[in-house]
Write a protein that holds these residues in place. Structure first.
Motif, PDB file in Angstrom:
ATOM      1  N   VAL A  64       0.841  -1.199   0.000  1.00  0.00           N
ATOM      2  CA  VAL A  64       0.000   0.000   0.000  1.00  0.00           C
ATOM      3  C   VAL A  64       0.876   1.249   0.000  1.00  0.00           C
ATOM      4  O   VAL A  64       0.632   2.206  -0.758  1.00  0.00           O
ATOM      5  N   VAL A  65       1.910   1.255   0.838  1.00  0.00           N
ATOM      6  CA  VAL A  65       2.799   2.418   0.912  1.00  0.00           C
ATOM      7  C   VAL A  65       3.526   2.633  -0.413  1.00  0.00           C
ATOM      8  O   VAL A  65       3.622   3.760  -0.923  1.00  0.00           O
ATOM      9  N   VAL A  66       4.039   1.547  -0.992  1.00  0.00           N
ATOM     10  CA  VAL A  66       4.733   1.654  -2.275  1.00  0.00           C
ATOM     11  C   VAL A  66       3.792   2.180  -3.355  1.00  0.00           C
ATOM     12  O   VAL A  66       4.150   3.053  -4.155  1.00  0.00           O
ATOM     13  N   ALA A  67       2.568   1.663  -3.384  1.00  0.00           N
ATOM     14  CA  ALA A  67       1.599   2.091  -4.395  1.00  0.00           C
ATOM     15  C   ALA A  67       1.262   3.575  -4.253  1.00  0.00           C
ATOM     16  O   ALA A  67       1.134   4.297  -5.250  1.00  0.00           O
ATOM     17  N   LEU A  68       1.125   4.038  -3.010  1.00  0.00           N
ATOM     18  CA  LEU A  68       0.823   5.452  -2.790  1.00  0.00           C
ATOM     19  C   LEU A  68       1.980   6.346  -3.244  1.00  0.00           C
ATOM     20  O   LEU A  68       1.767   7.432  -3.783  1.00  0.00           O
ATOM     21  N   GLN A  69       3.188   5.869  -3.048  1.00  0.00           N
ATOM     22  CA  GLN A  69       4.353   6.656  -3.456  1.00  0.00           C
ATOM     23  C   GLN A  69       4.524   6.705  -4.972  1.00  0.00           C
ATOM     24  O   GLN A  69       5.158   7.612  -5.501  1.00  0.00           O
ATOM     25  N   LEU A  70       3.949   5.720  -5.671  1.00  0.00           N
ATOM     26  CA  LEU A  70       4.057   5.691  -7.125  1.00  0.00           C
ATOM     27  C   LEU A  70       3.028   6.589  -7.815  1.00  0.00           C
ATOM     28  O   LEU A  70       3.087   6.764  -9.039  1.00  0.00           O
ATOM     29  N   ASN A  71       2.069   7.101  -7.056  1.00  0.00           N
ATOM     30  CA  ASN A  71       1.035   7.991  -7.615  1.00  0.00           C
ATOM     31  C   ASN A  71       0.299   7.354  -8.803  1.00  0.00           C
ATOM     32  O   ASN A  71       0.125   7.956  -9.859  1.00  0.00           O
TER      33      ASN A  71
END
Length: 258
Positions: free
Chosen positions: A66-73
């Motif tokens: 989830v954190v990685v996905a949010l950082q990828l925009n």
């Protein structure tokens, strides 16, 4: 406790544990220590609740992903597309705890050997997926009637497409517990440990004497199989074969009136 409720509880406890650790000053600064603690606490909670092994892997990777996905925009539409795609493939797996398993050709050959040789037979594949068992079986036993039932829309649609030129194959969409099994010589299941007790009860009540229940990889707990087949494939498939309604089983177990 239902699997979905266990998952929600594990995530909640994992989040509460991570926030408490962060507020107490036990963790170094930054987001990732909190994420790691949340993932480990959620996984430990799921283990304590007796969740299936694949749920533990989901909990371990959920918060970091989830954190990685949010950082990828990533655009929200992609999440919706992914959700729809997974729903069409896995459908009610969250409730039934039966993922999509595909049978290989070596397994189909072993199942073909279990069908009666002296007459045309009928086979039912429980949760037939993409028809991965039925299609090679149709080539090996063209004299048999091969039927499958699948609840997930995407595998069902693909199986219809792939078997459209096979006159001995019929595939339906639905719940295999809602149809009678009494007309089949062999019922094949490649499911998970969760539904096997119910599969056994239905097979014992409906299969005619001599009919065979074949379970790929998952035995019926507490019931000795009539025989076991070790398939010569890369994943070392094991087929557990039962004759729940046959005279031999009734005599051995002392069960009558099935």
């Amino acid at each position: 406790m239902p699997p979905a409720l266990k998952a929600l509880l594990a995530q909640a406890i994992g989040t509460a544990t991570a926030l408490a650790a962060a507020r107490s000053g036990m963790l170094p600064g930054g987001l990732w220590p909190v994420v790691v603690v949340q993932a480990l606490a959620a996984t430990a909670t799921a283990t304590a609740l007796g969740s299936a092994p694949w749920w533990r892997w989901i909990h371990l990777g959920f918060a970091p992903l989830v954190v990685v996905a949010l950082q990828l925009n990533i655009a929200p539409g992609w999440y919706l597309a992914a959700f729809i795609g997974f729903a069409l493939v896995f459908w009610s797996s969250f409730r039934t705890q039966v993922p999509l398993f595909l049978s290989n050709r070596a397994t189909a050959a072993a199942v073909a050997e279990q069908l009666p040789r002296n007459r045309p037979s009928r086979l039912l594949d429980l949760g037939s997926g993409t028809g991965s068992l039925l299609r090679p079986l149709a080539q090996m036993r063209p004299d048999c009637r091969l039927e499958g039932i699948e609840s997930a829309p995407a595998p069902y649609a693909l199986s219809v497409l792939l078997t459209r030129r096979e006159p001995t194959i019929a595939v339906a969409r639905g719940d295999f517990f809602d149809i009678p099994w009494s007309d089949y010589d062999l019922v094949y299941a490649f499911l998970s440990p969760v539904p096997m007790a119910e599969v056994w009860r239905k097979a014992s009540a409906e299969l005619r004497p001599g009919a065979l229940l074949v379970s790929n990889s998952f035995p019926v707990e507490g019931i000795d199989p009539d025989h076991i087949i070790d398939v010569d494939d890369r994943r070392h498939t094991r087929l557990y074969c039962y004759r729940p309604a046959g005279p031999a089983y009734q005599q051995k177990s002392g069960i009558t009136g099935l």
